[in-house]
Scaffold this motif. Structure first.
Motif, PDB file in Angstrom:
ATOM      1  N   LYS A  36       0.689  -1.193  -0.141  1.00  0.00           N
ATOM      2  CA  LYS A  36       0.068   0.146  -0.255  1.00  0.00           C
ATOM      3  C   LYS A  36       0.855   1.227  -0.228  1.00  0.00           C
ATOM      4  O   LYS A  36       0.356   2.274  -0.454  1.00  0.00           O
ATOM      5  N   THR A  37       2.249   1.123   0.450  1.00  0.00           N
ATOM      6  CA  THR A  37       3.315   2.211   0.642  1.00  0.00           C
ATOM      7  C   THR A  37       3.849   2.328  -0.650  1.00  0.00           C
ATOM      8  O   THR A  37       4.161   3.477  -1.111  1.00  0.00           O
ATOM      9  N   THR A  38       4.546   1.141  -1.121  1.00  0.00           N
ATOM     10  CA  THR A  38       5.317   1.247  -2.072  1.00  0.00           C
ATOM     11  C   THR A  38       4.760   1.286  -3.491  1.00  0.00           C
ATOM     12  O   THR A  38       5.768   1.802  -4.408  1.00  0.00           O
ATOM     13  N   VAL A  39       3.888   0.728  -3.837  1.00  0.00           N
ATOM     14  CA  VAL A  39       3.352   0.795  -5.188  1.00  0.00           C
ATOM     15  C   VAL A  39       2.686   2.001  -5.854  1.00  0.00           C
ATOM     16  O   VAL A  39       1.699   2.501  -5.016  1.00  0.00           O
ATOM     17  N   ILE A  40       3.361   2.743  -6.595  1.00  0.00           N
ATOM     18  CA  ILE A  40       2.807   4.218  -7.013  1.00  0.00           C
ATOM     19  C   ILE A  40       2.603   4.126  -8.546  1.00  0.00           C
ATOM     20  O   ILE A  40       2.781   3.369  -9.127  1.00  0.00           O
ATOM     21  N   ASP A  41       1.666   5.074  -8.683  1.00  0.00           N
ATOM     22  CA  ASP A  41       1.388   5.430 -10.390  1.00  0.00           C
ATOM     23  C   ASP A  41       2.159   5.816 -11.076  1.00  0.00           C
ATOM     24  O   ASP A  41       2.732   5.460 -12.256  1.00  0.00           O
ATOM     25  N   ASP A  49      15.413  -2.282  -5.140  1.00  0.00           N
ATOM     26  CA  ASP A  49      15.196  -1.976  -3.688  1.00  0.00           C
ATOM     27  C   ASP A  49      13.650  -2.311  -3.775  1.00  0.00           C
ATOM     28  O   ASP A  49      13.037  -2.687  -4.695  1.00  0.00           O
ATOM     29  N   VAL A  50      13.323  -2.378  -2.579  1.00  0.00           N
ATOM     30  CA  VAL A  50      11.668  -2.665  -2.258  1.00  0.00           C
ATOM     31  C   VAL A  50      10.759  -1.959  -3.057  1.00  0.00           C
ATOM     32  O   VAL A  50       9.809  -2.371  -3.857  1.00  0.00           O
ATOM     33  N   LEU A  51      10.904  -0.639  -3.050  1.00  0.00           N
ATOM     34  CA  LEU A  51      10.076   0.234  -4.192  1.00  0.00           C
ATOM     35  C   LEU A  51       9.975  -0.374  -5.467  1.00  0.00           C
ATOM     36  O   LEU A  51       9.082  -0.410  -6.133  1.00  0.00           O
ATOM     37  N   ASP A  52      11.446  -0.372  -5.945  1.00  0.00           N
ATOM     38  CA  ASP A  52      11.417  -0.634  -7.468  1.00  0.00           C
ATOM     39  C   ASP A  52      10.815  -2.044  -7.530  1.00  0.00           C
ATOM     40  O   ASP A  52      10.103  -2.328  -8.671  1.00  0.00           O
ATOM     41  N   PHE A  53      11.173  -3.059  -6.821  1.00  0.00           N
ATOM     42  CA  PHE A  53      10.640  -4.515  -6.939  1.00  0.00           C
ATOM     43  C   PHE A  53       9.445  -4.521  -6.931  1.00  0.00           C
ATOM     44  O   PHE A  53       8.625  -5.162  -8.000  1.00  0.00           O
ATOM     45  N   HIS A  54       8.648  -3.865  -6.045  1.00  0.00           N
ATOM     46  CA  HIS A  54       7.236  -3.900  -5.975  1.00  0.00           C
ATOM     47  C   HIS A  54       6.626  -3.319  -7.252  1.00  0.00           C
ATOM     48  O   HIS A  54       5.369  -3.644  -7.712  1.00  0.00           O
ATOM     49  N   ASN A  55       7.143  -2.239  -7.532  1.00  0.00           N
ATOM     50  CA  ASN A  55       6.615  -1.527  -9.183  1.00  0.00           C
ATOM     51  C   ASN A  55       7.001  -2.263 -10.088  1.00  0.00           C
ATOM     52  O   ASN A  55       6.066  -2.476 -10.943  1.00  0.00           O
ATOM     53  N   PHE A  56       8.215  -2.814 -10.232  1.00  0.00           N
ATOM     54  CA  PHE A  56       8.161  -3.901 -11.282  1.00  0.00           C
ATOM     55  C   PHE A  56       7.125  -4.920 -11.027  1.00  0.00           C
ATOM     56  O   PHE A  56       6.564  -5.577 -12.414  1.00  0.00           O
ATOM     57  N   MET A  57       7.101  -5.641  -9.992  1.00  0.00           N
ATOM     58  CA  MET A  57       5.811  -6.569 -10.090  1.00  0.00           C
ATOM     59  C   MET A  57       4.465  -6.134 -10.700  1.00  0.00           C
ATOM     60  O   MET A  57       3.831  -6.873 -11.016  1.00  0.00           O
TER      61      MET A  57
END
Length: 376
Positions: free
Chosen positions: A181-186, A273-281
């Motif tokens: 909820k915090t890491t995935v951004i538009d 990093d976690v922000l990048d990985f979650h957005n790649f997913m």
């Protein structure tokens, strides 16, 4: 009333992703004094997550060393965290999941007669060598635990079956959903992601696949089988792009370069990093992995996952259909990967399956349980 002291201990990237939301929720509660200790079982990858969630540890054991063994990790964590626990004298020690850090910390807390809270409790394959050593670690931690924070009803049932007291087992959901909820951004961009999903790609068969492989028990032939199967599929589907953030383990890096280095539609990159990985997913068409946590993260994002392992401790995703266990044989991975790329009905069935892992409120539930239990 004096604040109740909660000592949270973790040491790896996956633990950090799932514990940082808990830390930040506990820090918002005036009834708690929240103390964070990291062991540094992972180093660079751990620090990336801490930075992403703005978490600053109070203690850092910095145990990581080159070519460390399970003996090194276990001994150094027990020795180091013993001194921290004695200094802090917490009311409860929180650990996460199934790492050697979690096992050694829980054991040290037990020796010092401090209650243990186990976040993500109750996952089981019932084979202590698969995954190794994680299955043993989580089963051993459960023997010591006072507060079992189970992510699903099925994991609670595992613990009850083993004889744990029902009143000490709480279904909370998985804290990784809180993290997403915090890491995935538009508004997100990354050069390797742009390569994988070119907006001007004219071929409708252009799809982005995210790949991860790192498990200790898969080193050697199983990992080579994974890589060869994936390469065969990518050679047949030239418009499909695959990104592999390669684990820092030099053995894995060597195998990855040898097997994938000459494939133009595969890109090997450094760990994200976690922000990048979650957005790649969140932008992937599908995911192949031997990871544990990725299975939950991808399910919450509606991404089909082929799990390249012989067992999984997350059967809920298999049951709902978002995950498929494909093992580590080349022919099986090749077949199932190819089917997901060529059969729209199979893809739709997996991508529309229900997410069984929570609603993003696990950290709030854990904090509420600790408040009600410790401040009576």
């Amino acid at each position: 009333m004096s604040k109740k002291k909660i000592l949270i201990v973790f040491g790896t990237r996956p633990e950090a992703i799932k514990m940082c939301p808990v830390i930040n929720e506990l820090k918002r509660r005036k009834e708690f004094a929240t103390i964070v200790a990291v062991t540094g079982q992972h180093r660079e990858m751990l620090d990336q997550v801490l930075n992403a969630f703005s978490v600053i540890p109070d203690f850092d054991l910095a145990i990581m060393k080159e070519s460390q063994s399970l003996f090194d990790i276990t001994i150094n964590v027990i020795e180091g965290i013993k001194d921290v626990i004695i200094k802090v004298v917490p009311d409860v020690v929180l650990v996460h999941g199934d790492t050697s850090t979690a096992f050694a910390t829980a054991l040290a807390a037990y020796y010092l007669q401090i209650p243990v809270g186990h976040v993500e409790a109750g996952l089981r394959t019932n084979n202590i060598y698969s995954p190794f050593p994680e299955e043993f670690n989580r089963e051993a931690v459960s023997l010591i635990t006072e507060f079992h924070f189970a992510p699903t009803k099925a994991t609670k049932a595992n613990l009850i079956k083993e004889g744990k007291l029902p009143k000490k087992v709480y279904v909370t959901g998985n804290t990784v959903i809180d993290a997403l909820k915090t890491t995935v951004i538009d508004d997100y961009s990354h050069p390797d992601l742009e390569w994988a999903i070119k907006a001007d790609e004219p071929d409708s068969n252009s799809r982005f696949v995210l790949f991860t492989a790192h498990r200790r028990e898969n080193l050697g032939e199983p990992m080579k089988n994974m890589f060869r199967a994936v390469k065969r599929v990518l050679n047949e589907h030239r418009q499909v792009k695959l990104v592999y953030p390669v684990h820092l383990n030099p053995v894995i890096q060597e195998i990855a370069m040898r097997e994938f280095g000459d494939c133009p539609n595969i890109r090997l990159i450094k760990p994200l990093d976690v922000l990048d990985f979650h957005n790649f997913m969140s932008r992937a068409y599908l995911i192949l992995t031997d990871s544990g946590g990725v299975q939950e993260e991808a399910a919450s994002l509606g991404k089909p996952v082929l799990v390249m392992r012989d067992t999984t401790e997350r059967p809920e995703g298999i049951e709902t259909g978002v995950l498929k266990l494909v093992g580590t044989e080349e022919k099986d991975i090749y077949r199932e990967f190819g089917r997901l790329l060529t059969d729209p009905s199979i893809y739709k069935g997996m991508s529309s399956a229900e997410n069984p892992y929570g609603d993003g409120q696990a950290s709030v539930r854990i904090a509420d349980i600790l408040r009600d239990s410790l401040t009576k």
